[in-house]
Motif scaffolding. Structure first.
Motif, PDB file in Angstrom:
ATOM      1  N   PHE A 388       0.833  -1.208   0.000  1.00 44.26           N
ATOM      2  CA  PHE A 388       0.000   0.000   0.000  1.00 44.26           C
ATOM      3  C   PHE A 388       0.866   1.256   0.000  1.00 44.26           C
ATOM      4  O   PHE A 388       0.532   2.253  -0.659  1.00 44.26           O
ATOM      5  N   TRP A 389       1.966   1.236   0.761  1.00 42.82           N
ATOM      6  CA  TRP A 389       2.839   2.406   0.810  1.00 42.82           C
ATOM      7  C   TRP A 389       3.475   2.664  -0.545  1.00 42.82           C
ATOM      8  O   TRP A 389       3.583   3.807  -0.970  1.00 42.82           O
ATOM      9  N   ARG A 399      -3.694   4.757  -4.498  1.00 45.73           N
ATOM     10  CA  ARG A 399      -3.130   5.387  -3.309  1.00 45.73           C
ATOM     11  C   ARG A 399      -4.126   5.429  -2.151  1.00 45.73           C
ATOM     12  O   ARG A 399      -3.747   5.557  -0.992  1.00 45.73           O
ATOM     13  N   ALA A 400      -5.424   5.277  -2.476  1.00 51.34           N
ATOM     14  CA  ALA A 400      -6.446   5.319  -1.422  1.00 51.34           C
ATOM     15  C   ALA A 400      -6.407   4.077  -0.537  1.00 51.34           C
ATOM     16  O   ALA A 400      -6.997   4.074   0.554  1.00 51.34           O
ATOM     17  N   ALA A 401      -5.736   3.030  -0.964  1.00 56.74           N
ATOM     18  CA  ALA A 401      -5.736   1.788  -0.194  1.00 56.74           C
ATOM     19  C   ALA A 401      -5.089   1.975   1.173  1.00 56.74           C
ATOM     20  O   ALA A 401      -5.536   1.395   2.169  1.00 56.74           O
ATOM     21  N   PRO A 403      -4.704   4.852   3.311  1.00 58.41           N
ATOM     22  CA  PRO A 403      -5.548   5.461   4.352  1.00 58.41           C
ATOM     23  C   PRO A 403      -6.815   4.660   4.625  1.00 58.41           C
ATOM     24  O   PRO A 403      -7.292   4.607   5.766  1.00 58.41           O
ATOM     25  N   ALA A 404      -7.367   4.008   3.585  1.00 57.07           N
ATOM     26  CA  ALA A 404      -8.561   3.187   3.798  1.00 57.07           C
ATOM     27  C   ALA A 404      -8.251   2.004   4.710  1.00 57.07           C
ATOM     28  O   ALA A 404      -9.042   1.659   5.602  1.00 57.07           O
ATOM     29  N   GLY A 405      -7.094   1.376   4.500  1.00 49.10           N
ATOM     30  CA  GLY A 405      -6.695   0.256   5.353  1.00 49.10           C
ATOM     31  C   GLY A 405      -6.494   0.682   6.794  1.00 49.10           C
ATOM     32  O   GLY A 405      -6.891  -0.028   7.731  1.00 49.10           O
ATOM     33  N   VAL A 406      -5.898   1.853   6.998  1.00 46.53           N
ATOM     34  CA  VAL A 406      -5.698   2.363   8.351  1.00 46.53           C
ATOM     35  C   VAL A 406      -7.042   2.640   9.019  1.00 46.53           C
ATOM     36  O   VAL A 406      -7.282   2.242  10.173  1.00 46.53           O
ATOM     37  N   ALA A 407      -7.930   3.334   8.297  1.00 44.20           N
ATOM     38  CA  ALA A 407      -9.242   3.662   8.869  1.00 44.20           C
ATOM     39  C   ALA A 407     -10.034   2.400   9.202  1.00 44.20           C
ATOM     40  O   ALA A 407     -10.661   2.307  10.269  1.00 44.20           O
ATOM     41  N   LEU A 408      -9.997   1.407   8.309  1.00 48.70           N
ATOM     42  CA  LEU A 408     -10.725   0.162   8.547  1.00 48.70           C
ATOM     43  C   LEU A 408     -10.185  -0.563   9.778  1.00 48.70           C
ATOM     44  O   LEU A 408     -10.954  -1.069  10.611  1.00 48.70           O
ATOM     45  N   THR A 409      -8.864  -0.595   9.921  1.00 46.77           N
ATOM     46  CA  THR A 409      -8.263  -1.285  11.057  1.00 46.77           C
ATOM     47  C   THR A 409      -8.599  -0.589  12.374  1.00 46.77           C
ATOM     48  O   THR A 409      -8.852  -1.251  13.395  1.00 46.77           O
ATOM     49  N   VAL A 410      -8.604   0.727  12.373  1.00 45.28           N
ATOM     50  CA  VAL A 410      -8.924   1.474  13.597  1.00 45.28           C
ATOM     51  C   VAL A 410     -10.384   1.267  13.991  1.00 45.28           C
ATOM     52  O   VAL A 410     -10.696   1.066  15.179  1.00 45.28           O
ATOM     53  N   LEU A 411     -11.293   1.309  13.037  1.00 40.98           N
ATOM     54  CA  LEU A 411     -12.699   1.068  13.350  1.00 40.98           C
ATOM     55  C   LEU A 411     -12.913  -0.358  13.862  1.00 40.98           C
ATOM     56  O   LEU A 411     -13.719  -0.590  14.777  1.00 40.98           O
ATOM     57  N   LEU A 432      -8.480   5.968  18.283  1.00 34.82           N
ATOM     58  CA  LEU A 432      -9.313   6.680  17.309  1.00 34.82           C
ATOM     59  C   LEU A 432      -8.685   8.005  16.905  1.00 34.82           C
ATOM     60  O   LEU A 432      -8.716   8.380  15.722  1.00 34.82           O
ATOM     61  N   MET A 433      -8.102   8.711  17.866  1.00 33.97           N
ATOM     62  CA  MET A 433      -7.471   9.998  17.544  1.00 33.97           C
ATOM     63  C   MET A 433      -6.269   9.795  16.630  1.00 33.97           C
ATOM     64  O   MET A 433      -6.113  10.501  15.620  1.00 33.97           O
ATOM     65  N   LEU A 434      -5.417   8.839  16.953  1.00 32.52           N
ATOM     66  CA  LEU A 434      -4.257   8.571  16.096  1.00 32.52           C
ATOM     67  C   LEU A 434      -4.690   8.114  14.712  1.00 32.52           C
ATOM     68  O   LEU A 434      -4.118   8.535  13.698  1.00 32.52           O
ATOM     69  N   GLY A 435      -5.696   7.251  14.674  1.00 30.20           N
ATOM     70  CA  GLY A 435      -6.171   6.770  13.383  1.00 30.20           C
ATOM     71  C   GLY A 435      -6.754   7.876  12.538  1.00 30.20           C
ATOM     72  O   GLY A 435      -6.528   7.928  11.321  1.00 30.20           O
ATOM     73  N   LEU A 436      -7.520   8.782  13.162  1.00 27.85           N
ATOM     74  CA  LEU A 436      -8.101   9.907  12.426  1.00 27.85           C
ATOM     75  C   LEU A 436      -7.013  10.808  11.872  1.00 27.85           C
ATOM     76  O   LEU A 436      -7.044  11.192  10.693  1.00 27.85           O
ATOM     77  N   CYS A 437      -6.039  11.146  12.721  1.00 27.71           N
ATOM     78  CA  CYS A 437      -4.945  12.007  12.270  1.00 27.71           C
ATOM     79  C   CYS A 437      -4.155  11.349  11.148  1.00 27.71           C
ATOM     80  O   CYS A 437      -3.811  11.991  10.140  1.00 27.71           O
ATOM     81  N   GLY A 438      -3.864  10.064  11.306  1.00 29.22           N
ATOM     82  CA  GLY A 438      -3.086   9.373  10.295  1.00 29.22           C
ATOM     83  C   GLY A 438      -3.814   9.242   8.978  1.00 29.22           C
ATOM     84  O   GLY A 438      -3.261   9.527   7.913  1.00 29.22           O
ATOM     85  N   ALA A 439      -5.076   8.775   9.023  1.00 30.53           N
ATOM     86  CA  ALA A 439      -5.826   8.568   7.788  1.00 30.53           C
ATOM     87  C   ALA A 439      -6.091   9.891   7.063  1.00 30.53           C
ATOM     88  O   ALA A 439      -5.934   9.979   5.836  1.00 30.53           O
ATOM     89  N   VAL A 440      -6.471  10.913   7.816  1.00 31.37           N
ATOM     90  CA  VAL A 440      -6.718  12.217   7.191  1.00 31.37           C
ATOM     91  C   VAL A 440      -5.430  12.795   6.617  1.00 31.37           C
ATOM     92  O   VAL A 440      -5.399  13.336   5.508  1.00 31.37           O
ATOM     93  N   GLY A 441      -4.324  12.682   7.362  1.00 29.52           N
ATOM     94  CA  GLY A 441      -3.051  13.186   6.875  1.00 29.52           C
ATOM     95  C   GLY A 441      -2.604  12.502   5.598  1.00 29.52           C
ATOM     96  O   GLY A 441      -2.095  13.139   4.673  1.00 29.52           O
ATOM     97  N   LEU A 442      -2.810  11.181   5.523  1.00 29.84           N
ATOM     98  CA  LEU A 442      -2.437  10.459   4.311  1.00 29.84           C
ATOM     99  C   LEU A 442      -3.377  10.793   3.150  1.00 29.84           C
ATOM    100  O   LEU A 442      -2.947  10.938   2.007  1.00 29.84           O
ATOM    101  N   TRP A 443      -4.662  10.894   3.458  1.00 30.80           N
ATOM    102  CA  TRP A 443      -5.641  11.137   2.408  1.00 30.80           C
ATOM    103  C   TRP A 443      -5.495  12.533   1.802  1.00 30.80           C
ATOM    104  O   TRP A 443      -5.692  12.723   0.597  1.00 30.80           O
ATOM    105  N   SER A 444      -5.139  13.489   2.631  1.00 32.12           N
ATOM    106  CA  SER A 444      -5.093  14.882   2.169  1.00 32.12           C
ATOM    107  C   SER A 444      -3.737  15.289   1.632  1.00 32.12           C
ATOM    108  O   SER A 444      -3.464  16.473   1.454  1.00 32.12           O
ATOM    109  N   ARG A 445      -2.851  14.352   1.391  1.00 34.09           N
ATOM    110  CA  ARG A 445      -1.531  14.680   0.864  1.00 34.09           C
ATOM    111  C   ARG A 445      -1.651  15.407  -0.476  1.00 34.09           C
ATOM    112  O   ARG A 445      -2.388  14.987  -1.361  1.00 34.09           O
ATOM    113  N   GLY A 446      -0.911  16.477  -0.594  1.00 31.15           N
ATOM    114  CA  GLY A 446      -0.909  17.245  -1.830  1.00 31.15           C
ATOM    115  C   GLY A 446       0.497  17.634  -2.227  1.00 31.15           C
ATOM    116  O   GLY A 446       1.484  17.265  -1.580  1.00 31.15           O
ATOM    117  N   PRO A 447       0.625  18.421  -3.299  1.00 35.40           N
ATOM    118  CA  PRO A 447       1.961  18.818  -3.766  1.00 35.40           C
ATOM    119  C   PRO A 447       2.744  19.601  -2.725  1.00 35.40           C
ATOM    120  O   PRO A 447       3.980  19.578  -2.731  1.00 35.40           O
TER     121      PRO A 447
END
Length: 630
Positions: A388-389, A399-401, A403-411, A432-447
């Motif tokens: 996934f990385w 690339r969505a796999a 953050p999706a995998g992280v979110a699924l595992t945390v839930l 939940l807090m770590l998972g939210l920060c991690g998944a959102v941070g990975l999902w929102s990656r930009g240039p």
């Protein structure tokens, strides 16, 4: 047609960027040593207070005192009856006790070594398949799997089973990648040795191994089939070596085989420990009656892996592993038959699926049985996160796999830990807090995302995935959360936890060479009245013999074996022993069923008043004197 990128991926699965190679090489070895150190601490902390299985502990003490009992798995030093399994997993423990003496830590030390070796071996295997980061992640996941920690702190055969099957998987992987016969034969030998540890359960991987080799190895089809037949013969020969040794030994020169009505080693393995687990026939192939009832644990059916007891032991990484398996196979569709990425996914995915199906279909399972799933879940988790990385860094829809995998595992972690949140109320919010920060941070990656922000998101994601199982695993360092000596479980679940919490005085650690005051008084009475008889005592079933055998290496006649229903000795055999002055005393209990031998004791022997051997009342035990004229 495969692209240039696909061909490069096929040659070097889960590769790293070249400029990261040198930096990674500097910290890979320290990271591995740190993981192995964590494993050693988790498995060995408080080893002198290890929870010794009462039945296996008695056998280990006896096998350490007698080579005859060692070879055949005798429950007592004289070898009157065997344990109700092949004794392979007890051999390392018995050798350790023979070398270092009857100490708790001596019995538990082989389990610690086997657990750490399994972590090291899995790292090497996954590293060769999926790259160094994947290998480290797999080793860390296996180390922190709660049931792995709970099991490695006890003295139960599954620890050796896991190690040997991991070694077998590594040999199969080498056989596929090198096209050499020797690693394939080694794979068969490792499975055969695993059979000595846990019998038929070791063979569950064989269909998976055969399919993987046939699909992924190079060479003509008939060539691959021929090699598989040779490996199968190796597995069969090593697996049946103990059975054949027992079979060719005259019955008069070996112990009676527990769990059987016909004294056959094949009944012991394929009936008592085989077919009786999958049906209602309690006398499969001549096995003793009542075996199915004696193994009822409630952990059965298609939801057993995720119920409130078993789920916290093994299922934390299950959604991530399944996601990695499914996506990995889809992404590798169209690749050559020998594609290494797909081969590894089939190997570990098949391992996981076959065991899950068999456990779900059997009559009932102890929670610790699921420890054999841990290597497959760890390999798929480590390899999946690495895959996934890589896809995440390459961009595109895949690339969505991550953050999706992280979110699924945390839930999923929230669903598992939720019913038990009262023991660590802070855990779920932090995850939940770590998972939210991690998944959102990975999902929102930009240039404009900085390297530091990306690393922070990745670290938060990994922490959210690992934190909950790590806390459950570390809880085993407190004896309250390590399960009972006969059923190790991690965390605030299971009968062992509830017994210790509500009745701490009743919990026994089953130490070697440390009898209770009551057992000491009984042993003192028996020793004082012993007149060179062969047996110090005859007991009704192993239940009464276990504490005495852990305390002393004196021969004892165990009537009825583990369940109390094994037809040995017969009443005429018991009569002959008493008449020949080879046996005088018998200890009967109301907690096990009667057999003809115990009925004979009640009719022909004299009850001894409890106060004579240090007890105020009979309780559930009664001591009889069978000497003529007593």
């Amino acid at each position: 047609m495969a692209t240039t990128q696909d061909r490069r991926d096929h040659r070097r699965p889960f590769t790293r960027d070249r400029h990261c190679q040198t930096a990674f090489d500097h910290w890979e070895l320290p990271a591995l040593l740190l993981i192995l150190g964590v494993a050693a601490v988790l498995y060995a902390w408080g080893i002198d207070r290890a929870a010794i299985h009462p039945y296996y502990g008695a056998a280990v003490r006896s096998m350490a005192a007698s080579w005859h009992a060692f070879a055949f798995g005798g429950l007592d030093p004289s070898g009157s009856v065997t344990v109700d399994k092949i004794p392979g997993a007890l051999w390392p423990q018995a050798l350790c006790v023979r070398c270092f003496g009857p100490h708790n830590w001596a019995v538990a030390l082989p389990q610690v070594v086997e657990g750490v070796l399994a972590v090291w071996a899995l790292h090497r295997i996954v590293r060769a398949w999926a790259g160094a980061p994947a290998g480290l992640l797999a080793a860390l996941v296996l180390t922190l799997t709660p049931i792995t920690v709970a099991l490695d702190r006890h003295t139960i055969p599954d620890t050796l089973l896991v190690l040997l099957l991991v070694l077998a998987a590594g040999s199969l992987q080498r056989a596929v990648s090198t096209d050499r016969l020797l690693p394939l034969l080694a794979c068969g030998a490792w499975v055969g040795l695993a059979f000595q540890a846990k019998m038929l359960q070791a063979w569950l991987v064989l269909p998976v191994f055969a399919v993987v080799y046939q699909l992924a190895a190079s060479g003509p089809r008939l060539h691959r089939i021929g090699r598989l037949l040779l490996a199968g013969c190796t597995t069969l020969a090593v697996s049946c070596s103990w059975l054949l040794l027992v079979w060719v030994t005259p019955a008069a020169h070996r112990p009676y085989l527990d769990g059987t009505t016909n004294n056959s080693p094949f009944t012991l393995v394929f009936g008592y420990n085989g077919l009786s687990r999958f049906g209602h026939d309690q006398q499969a192939l001549g096995a003793v009656a009542g075996t199915a009832a004696s193994r009822s644990t409630g952990n059965t059916g298609w939801t057993m892996l995720v119920n409130q007891t078993v789920g916290p032991q093994i299922a934390w990484f299950l959604p991530l592993a399944v996601l990695a398996l499914v996506l990995g196979l889809l992404w590798r569709a169209g690749q050559p038959r020998t594609d290494r990425l797909r081969t590894g996914l089939l190997l570990w995915g098949g391992w996981l699926v076959v065991h899950a199906v068999v456990f779900s279909a059997s009559n009932g399972n102890h929670g610790y049985y699921t420890a054999v799933l841990a290597p497959a879940l760890a390999a798929l988790t480590g390899g999946g996160l690495a895959l996934f990385w890589r896809e995440y860094r390459d961009g595109g829809p895949r690339r969505a796999a991550l953050p999706a995998g992280v979110a699924l595992t945390v839930l999923w972690a929230a669903a598992i830990d939720g019913p038990h949140g009262g023991s660590a109320p802070w855990l779920l919010p932090v995850v939940l807090m770590l998972g939210l920060c991690g998944a959102v941070g990975l999902w929102s990656r930009g240039p404009r995302t900085t390297r530091r922000a990306l690393c922070g998101a990745l670290a938060a994601s990994l922490a959210s995935v690992l934190l909950a199982p790590a806390v459950w695993a570390a809880a085993c360092l407190d004896p309250l959360y390590g399960g009972s000596s006969i059923s190790p479980l991690a965390g605030p679940v299971g009968a062992g936890y509830h017994d210790m919490r509500h009745h701490p005085s009743r919990v026994q650690r089953n130490a070697l060479n440390a009898p209770s005051a009551r057992d000491s008084a009984l042993l003192h009475y028996l020793a004082a009245h012993h007149s060179r008889e062969r047996y110090l005592l005859a007991t009704q079933a192993a239940y009464g013999a276990e504490p005495l055998l852990r305390a002393t290496p004196q021969p004892m006649l165990v009537m009825g074996g583990f369940t109390g229903l094994t037809p040995h000795p017969t009443a005429p055999q018991l009569t002959a022993l008493v008449s020949a002055h080879q046996l005088r005393y018998a200890l009967l209990t109301t907690r096990r069923p009667s057999i003809p031998a115990t009925v004979w004791v009640k009719r022909h022997c004299t009850r001894i008043p409890p106060r004579a051997y240090g007890r105020t009342s009979d309780g559930s035990f009664t001591l009889y004197d069978c000497a003529p004229g007593s």
